[in-house]
Write a protein that holds these residues in place. Structure first.
Motif, PDB file in Angstrom:
ATOM      1  N   ASP A  75     -15.157  -1.918 -28.256  1.00 44.50           N
ATOM      2  CA  ASP A  75     -14.878  -2.856 -29.355  1.00 44.50           C
ATOM      3  C   ASP A  75     -15.166  -4.304 -28.972  1.00 44.50           C
ATOM      4  OD1 ASP A  75     -13.928  -0.656 -30.733  1.00 44.50           O
ATOM      5  OD2 ASP A  75     -11.909  -0.879 -29.853  1.00 44.50           O
ATOM      6  N   ASN A  76     -15.839  -4.470 -27.833  1.00 40.73           N
ATOM      7  CA  ASN A  76     -16.163  -5.814 -27.305  1.00 40.73           C
ATOM      8  C   ASN A  76     -14.917  -6.638 -26.974  1.00 40.73           C
ATOM      9  OD1 ASN A  76     -18.944  -5.495 -27.317  1.00 40.73           O
ATOM     10  ND2 ASN A  76     -19.069  -6.067 -29.490  1.00 40.73           N
ATOM     11  N   TRP A  77     -13.836  -5.971 -26.630  1.00 42.65           N
ATOM     12  CA  TRP A  77     -12.654  -6.643 -26.097  1.00 42.65           C
ATOM     13  C   TRP A  77     -12.653  -6.439 -24.577  1.00 42.65           C
ATOM     14  CZ3 TRP A  77      -8.041  -8.899 -28.319  1.00 42.65           C
ATOM     15  CH2 TRP A  77      -8.161  -9.155 -29.698  1.00 42.65           C
ATOM     16  N   ILE A  78     -12.016  -7.348 -23.886  1.00 42.52           N
ATOM     17  CA  ILE A  78     -11.969  -7.226 -22.415  1.00 42.52           C
ATOM     18  C   ILE A  78     -10.761  -6.361 -22.070  1.00 42.52           C
ATOM     19  CG2 ILE A  78     -11.889  -8.480 -20.228  1.00 42.52           C
ATOM     20  CD1 ILE A  78     -14.346  -9.105 -22.004  1.00 42.52           C
ATOM     21  N   GLN A  96      -1.615 -11.670 -25.696  1.00 48.70           N
ATOM     22  CA  GLN A  96      -1.438 -12.799 -26.613  1.00 48.70           C
ATOM     23  C   GLN A  96      -2.585 -12.888 -27.626  1.00 48.70           C
ATOM     24  OE1 GLN A  96      -1.594 -16.385 -24.279  1.00 48.70           O
ATOM     25  NE2 GLN A  96      -3.661 -15.997 -23.547  1.00 48.70           N
ATOM     26  N   ASP A  97      -3.752 -12.297 -27.272  1.00 47.68           N
ATOM     27  CA  ASP A  97      -4.913 -12.384 -28.161  1.00 47.68           C
ATOM     28  C   ASP A  97      -4.827 -11.385 -29.322  1.00 47.68           C
ATOM     29  OD1 ASP A  97      -5.818 -14.284 -26.472  1.00 47.68           O
ATOM     30  OD2 ASP A  97      -7.285 -13.027 -25.447  1.00 47.68           O
ATOM     31  N   THR A  98      -3.983 -10.374 -29.199  1.00 48.55           N
ATOM     32  CA  THR A  98      -3.858  -9.404 -30.292  1.00 48.55           C
ATOM     33  C   THR A  98      -2.854  -9.928 -31.319  1.00 48.55           C
ATOM     34  OG1 THR A  98      -2.102  -8.238 -29.136  1.00 48.55           O
ATOM     35  CG2 THR A  98      -4.326  -7.435 -28.755  1.00 48.55           C
ATOM     36  N   TRP A 139       0.827  -1.215   0.000  1.00 53.23           N
ATOM     37  CA  TRP A 139       0.000   0.000   0.000  1.00 53.23           C
ATOM     38  C   TRP A 139       0.855   1.256   0.000  1.00 53.23           C
ATOM     39  CZ3 TRP A 139      -3.726  -1.588   4.539  1.00 53.23           C
ATOM     40  CH2 TRP A 139      -4.599  -2.570   4.064  1.00 53.23           C
ATOM     41  N   PHE A 140       2.022   1.130   0.619  1.00 54.36           N
ATOM     42  CA  PHE A 140       2.840   2.328   0.822  1.00 54.36           C
ATOM     43  C   PHE A 140       3.854   2.534  -0.304  1.00 54.36           C
ATOM     44  CE2 PHE A 140       1.938   0.142   4.928  1.00 54.36           C
ATOM     45  CZ  PHE A 140       0.873   0.941   5.298  1.00 54.36           C
ATOM     46  N   GLU A 141       3.765   1.723  -1.342  1.00 58.60           N
ATOM     47  CA  GLU A 141       4.676   1.867  -2.480  1.00 58.60           C
ATOM     48  C   GLU A 141       3.925   2.443  -3.677  1.00 58.60           C
ATOM     49  OE1 GLU A 141       6.597  -1.721  -3.603  1.00 58.60           O
ATOM     50  OE2 GLU A 141       7.310  -2.126  -1.563  1.00 58.60           O
ATOM     51  N   GLN A 142       4.702   3.122  -4.526  1.00 56.97           N
ATOM     52  CA  GLN A 142       4.080   3.617  -5.753  1.00 56.97           C
ATOM     53  C   GLN A 142       3.861   2.437  -6.707  1.00 56.97           C
ATOM     54  OE1 GLN A 142       6.311   6.525  -7.921  1.00 56.97           O
ATOM     55  NE2 GLN A 142       4.670   6.821  -9.409  1.00 56.97           N
ATOM     56  N   GLN A 143       2.728   2.453  -7.362  1.00 52.92           N
ATOM     57  CA  GLN A 143       2.442   1.386  -8.313  1.00 52.92           C
ATOM     58  C   GLN A 143       2.228   1.972  -9.697  1.00 52.92           C
ATOM     59  OE1 GLN A 143      -0.750  -1.009  -6.758  1.00 52.92           O
ATOM     60  NE2 GLN A 143       0.572  -1.881  -5.179  1.00 52.92           N
ATOM     61  N   TYR A 144       2.652   1.244 -10.693  1.00 53.00           N
ATOM     62  CA  TYR A 144       2.502   1.692 -12.075  1.00 53.00           C
ATOM     63  C   TYR A 144       1.342   0.935 -12.707  1.00 53.00           C
ATOM     64  CZ  TYR A 144       6.967   4.075 -11.690  1.00 53.00           C
ATOM     65  OH  TYR A 144       7.966   4.926 -11.312  1.00 53.00           O
ATOM     66  N   GLU A 145       0.492   1.696 -13.374  1.00 53.79           N
ATOM     67  CA  GLU A 145      -0.682   1.051 -13.975  1.00 53.79           C
ATOM     68  C   GLU A 145      -0.487   0.894 -15.480  1.00 53.79           C
ATOM     69  OE1 GLU A 145      -4.395   1.850 -10.991  1.00 53.79           O
ATOM     70  OE2 GLU A 145      -4.593   2.372 -13.108  1.00 53.79           O
ATOM     71  N   PHE A 146      -0.885  -0.250 -15.990  1.00 51.37           N
ATOM     72  CA  PHE A 146      -0.828  -0.526 -17.427  1.00 51.37           C
ATOM     73  C   PHE A 146      -2.176  -1.093 -17.870  1.00 51.37           C
ATOM     74  CE2 PHE A 146       3.476  -0.927 -15.781  1.00 51.37           C
ATOM     75  CZ  PHE A 146       4.174  -0.094 -16.644  1.00 51.37           C
ATOM     76  N   THR A 147      -2.380  -1.068 -19.175  1.00 52.01           N
ATOM     77  CA  THR A 147      -3.637  -1.571 -19.729  1.00 52.01           C
ATOM     78  C   THR A 147      -3.330  -2.604 -20.807  1.00 52.01           C
ATOM     79  OG1 THR A 147      -4.478   0.655 -19.451  1.00 52.01           O
ATOM     80  CG2 THR A 147      -5.859  -0.834 -20.695  1.00 52.01           C
ATOM     81  N   THR A 148      -4.179  -3.605 -20.878  1.00 54.24           N
ATOM     82  CA  THR A 148      -4.071  -4.579 -21.968  1.00 54.24           C
ATOM     83  C   THR A 148      -5.474  -5.033 -22.354  1.00 54.24           C
ATOM     84  OG1 THR A 148      -2.965  -6.585 -22.705  1.00 54.24           O
ATOM     85  CG2 THR A 148      -3.782  -6.585 -20.461  1.00 54.24           C
ATOM     86  N   GLU A 149      -5.576  -5.787 -23.427  1.00 57.91           N
ATOM     87  CA  GLU A 149      -6.883  -6.246 -23.893  1.00 57.91           C
ATOM     88  C   GLU A 149      -6.830  -7.740 -24.191  1.00 57.91           C
ATOM     89  OE1 GLU A 149      -8.859  -2.502 -26.272  1.00 57.91           O
ATOM     90  OE2 GLU A 149      -7.410  -3.757 -27.293  1.00 57.91           O
ATOM     91  N   PHE A 150      -7.895  -8.422 -23.804  1.00 55.65           N
ATOM     92  CA  PHE A 150      -8.019  -9.847 -24.130  1.00 55.65           C
ATOM     93  C   PHE A 150      -9.311 -10.067 -24.911  1.00 55.65           C
ATOM     94  CE2 PHE A 150      -5.221  -9.993 -20.433  1.00 55.65           C
ATOM     95  CZ  PHE A 150      -4.242 -10.857 -20.892  1.00 55.65           C
ATOM     96  N   TRP A 151      -9.312 -11.131 -25.691  1.00 57.98           N
ATOM     97  CA  TRP A 151     -10.507 -11.441 -26.479  1.00 57.98           C
ATOM     98  C   TRP A 151     -11.616 -11.995 -25.586  1.00 57.98           C
ATOM     99  CZ3 TRP A 151     -12.785 -10.149 -30.660  1.00 57.98           C
ATOM    100  CH2 TRP A 151     -13.793 -10.940 -31.216  1.00 57.98           C
TER     101      TRP A 151
END
Lengths: 262, 311
Positions: free
Chosen positions: B77-80, B133-135, B36-48
C-alpha cells in the motif's frame, strides 16, 4: 622517447612478474598447507610458538605503551571537542570506533611490520644467501612448510592477539584520563563502553587483525625468499617488504571499512 | 637463548588464552547489553514516510529504551512497514491503544517512541500491529490522550496556587528569609541603646524647646506674625523701587538716540578746538604765551586703556 617507453614497459613487466611470483608463492603455500602431514609440520610447531613469542609476547610492552598514550589522547580530544556541540554522549562511541575499529588494527600492524616483518625477511633472506634453504631441501624438508607456514600462522595469531591487547590498553588509558578529568568510576566507564560497543566492532577488529596478519606475513616471507644470491639484496628486500606490507595494510583496511559501511 | 624458551609453550599459551578470554567476556557483556539472551516481543506498525527510519534505531517509552527496530520496508500500500522488537520486561506496556510516533533528536538517529496504552486495555500479543501517529486511528487516539492529559483552567490555577503556597512556605524560600531580616531589623531599632531611640529622644527635646519658645526657631515660630508682617512690608517697598527703576530705564531707552548724537557733536567740536589750539601754539606771535606741556609717555600695558576711549 623510446627510452621512456622502454623503462615504462620494464617497470610494468616487473610489476606483473612480481605479482605472478606472489600468486605462485600463495599457491605454493596452500599446496604445502594441505599436503599430507609430514615431520616438518610438527617441527614447525616450535617455530610457530617461537614466532608468537617474538611477534606477540615480546611486542606487548611497546603495544601497551602506544595504546595507553593513544587512549589517553583520544579521550582528551573527545572530552574537549565534543561538549562544544553537546556531544558528550558520543564519547564512548567515538572511543570504540577510533580505537577498536580503526587505529587499533592499523597501529598494531605497523608495529608488527617494523618489529617482526623486517626480521622475518632478513632471516629468510640470509638463509637463502647462506644456502640453508637448499640444505633443507636436500634433507627432504619443505622450506615453505617449515619456514613460511609457521611464521604466517604465528604472525597472524600474534597480530590478532596484539590487536585485542591494544584495544584493552587503549581503553585503560582512556579510563585513567577520564578518571582524572571526570572522576568517572570504572563500572560507569565500562558500562558506557559496552553500551556503545556492538558485536560488529569486535568482529571487524578481529577480522582486520586476521587479514593484516596474513598479508604482512605473506609479503615478508615472500620478500625473504625473493633474495637470490647476494647479501646486499637482503636490506633491499626488507625495505620492499615494509613498503609492500604498509600499502597492503591500507588497501585492506579501506576495503574492509568500505564493505562494513556500504 | 635457551632459558627464554624454557617456558615457551606456557607463555604463549597464557598470551593467547587471555585474548580468547577477553573476547568471550566482551561478547557476553555485549550480549547482555543487547539482551540477546532474553525473549523479545515483535510488533508491527506503519508510517507514511520512512525518512530516517532504519533497522537498529531505538524504540523508547518516555525516553527509556524498550527495544529496537528490526526491519523497515515499503509494503504493497506504499506505507512504510516497521517491525520492531520490545524487551520482555516492557512487552506488557504495549496495549491495544498504544501509538507509535517518530521523534527527531537534534543529534543522532531518529527515535521511535511508543505512547503506552491505558491500564484498562489488554496487552497486545507477540506479532501484533499497533497504530502509528500517521494513521487516522492513531492520530485520534493521540488527540484523545492529549485532551485527557490537558489540565482545565481551574486545575491549572490550583496548580499555580499550590506551587505558590509551597514556595512561600518553603523554609529556604525568599519570603521566610525576608521576614527573618525584618524581625532582626525591628529588634535592632527597638533596642534601648539603639540609634533610633536616641534620635527620638533628641527630637522630643527639640520640639519641647520650640514649643517653649527657647532659641531662635522657637522665637521665630511664636512671635505673633511680627516677622511675617515685617517681611510683607519690605516686599511692598521693594516692589515700589522696582517700579521706579522700570520707569527710569524706559525713559533712558527713549532718550538714548539724542544723547548719542550730542556726544558725537561734542567730540567733533572738541577735535576742532584741539586743532585750533595746536595751530595757535605753532604760530610765531602767540607761541610765547602758550603753556604747552610735553606728551606724557604712556606705559605699553596701559596704552590701550589710556587712548582707547578716544575716537
Amino acid at each position: 622517447m623510446a627510452r621512456y617507453f622502454d623503462s615504462l614497459g620494464r617497470w610494468v613487466l616487473n610489476r606483473i612478474e612480481n605479482s605472478l611470483d606472489f600468486c605462485a608463492y600463495i599457491t605454493r603455500i596452500f599446496r604445502s598447507l594441505f599436503r599430507k602431514k609430514g615431520a616438518s609440520l610438527e617441527s614447525g610447531i616450535t617455530v610457530l610458538f617461537k614466532q608468537v613469542l617474538f611477534t606477540g609476547v615480546q611486542a606487548l610492552p611497546v603495544i601497551a605503551l602506544v595504546a595507553l598514550a593513544l587512549g589517553a589522547i583520544a579521550i582528551v580530544q573527545s572530552l574537549t571537542q565534543l561538549p562544544r556541540f553537546g556531544g558528550e554522549a558520543f564519547v564512548g562511541k567515538i572511543l570504540i570506533t577510533v580505537i577498536v575499529r580503526e587505529l587499533g588494527p592499523i597501529l598494531t600492524g605497523f608495529i608488527v611490520i617494523g618489529r617482526s616483518g623486517t626480521a622475518i625477511t632478513t632471516e629468510i633472506g640470509n638463509m637463502v644467501v647462506q644456502h640453508e634453504i637448499e640444505a633443507l631441501e636436500s634433507m627432504g624438508i619443505d622450506p615453505i612448510r617449515y619456514l613460511a607456514i609457521p611464521r604466517i600462522f604465528g604472525v597472524t595469531a600474534s597480530l590478532v592477539a596484539l590487536n585485542i591487547y591494544f584495544d584493552v590498553f587503549a581503553l585503560i588509558g582512556g579510563f585513567l584520563v577520564s578518571k582524572m578529568v571526570l572522576f568517572t568510576s570504572l563500572s560507569i566507564f565500562l558500562r558506557q563502553l559496552i553500551a556503545a560497543m556492538v558485536i560488529s566492532d569486535v568482529t571487524v577488529s578481529i577480522l582486520k587483525g586476521l587479514i593484516f596478519g596474513i598479508l604482512i606475513s605473506l609479503i615478508c616471507t615472500f620478500r625473504g625468499f625473493a633474495v637470490r644470491v647476494s647479501s646486499t639484496e637482503v636490506p633491499q628486500q626488507a625495505s620492499k617488504a615494509v613498503v609492500g606490507s604498509i600499502t597492503a595494510l591500507f588497501i585492506a583496511d579501506g576495503i574492509i571499512t568500505f564493505i562494513y559501511y556500504f | 637463548m635457551a632459558y627464554r624458551f624454557k617456558h615457551l609453550e606456557k607463555v604463549v599459551g597464557v598470551f593467547l588464552t587471555l585474548v580468547i578470554l577477553i573476547i568471550v567476556v566482551v561478547v557476553i557483556f555485549i550480549g547482555r547489553e543487547r539482551r540477546w539472551f532474553e525473549q523479545q516481543y515483535e510488533f508491527t506498525t506503519e508510517f507514511w514516510s520512512g525518512e530516517g527510519l532504519k533497522p537498529g534505531i531505538v524504540v523508547t517509552i518516555k525516553g527509556i529504551q524498550i527495544g529496537e527496530v528490526k526491519s523497515v520496508f515499503l509494503n504493497e500500500d506504499n506505507w512504510i512497514e516497521v517491525r520492531f522488537a520490545v524487551y520482555e520486561e516492557y512487552a506488557e506496556r504495549i496495549r491495544k491503544d498504544s501509538v507509535a510516533k517518530l521523534n527527531s533528536p537534534l543529534i543522532g538517529s531518529k527515535v521511535m517512541e511508543i505512547i503506552p496504552g491505558g491500564v484498562h486495555q489488554l496487552p497486545l500479543e507477540n506479532g501484533s500491529y499497533i497504530w502509528s501517529q500517521d494513521t487516522e486511528i492513531g492520530a485520534d487516539i493521540l488527540k484523545e490522550r492529549a485532551k485527557e492529559e490537558r489540565p482545565d483552567q481551574l486545575t491549572r490555577i490550583l496548580g499555580n496556587v499550590e506551587r505558590l503556597t509551597y514556595n512561600l512556605s518553603d523554609a529556604e524560600g525568599n519570603l521566610e528569609r525576608t521576614l527573618v531580616k525584618v524581625q532582626d531589623l525591628f529588634e535592632l531599632l527597638s533596642a534601648e541603646d539603639g540609634s533610633l531611640n536616641r534620635t527620638l529622644k533628641t527630637l522630643d527635646r527639640l520640639t519641647s524647646s520650640i514649643q517653649e519658645q527657647e532659641g531662635s526657631i522657637g522665637k521665630l515660630l511664636y512671635d505673633n506674625y511680627e516677622l511675617y508682617n515685617n517681611i510683607t512690608s519690605i516686599m511692598k517697598r521693594i516692589n515700589a523701587i522696582m517700579a521706579d527703576i522700570q520707569t527710569l530705564s524706559g525713559t533712558i531707552s527713549e532718550t538714548s538716540p539724542e544723547i548719542k548724537a550730542a556726544i558725537e557733536r561734542a567730540n567733533v567740536t572738541m577735535d576742532e578746538a584741539i586743532g585750533l589750539i595746536r595751530t595757535l601754539q605753532e604760530n610765531f606771535f602767540v607761541r610765547g604765551f602758550s603753556s604747552r606741556k610735553e606728551d606724557v609717555v604712556v606705559p605699553l600695558e596701559n596704552a590701550e586703556r589710556e587712548g582707547g576711549y578716544s575716537p
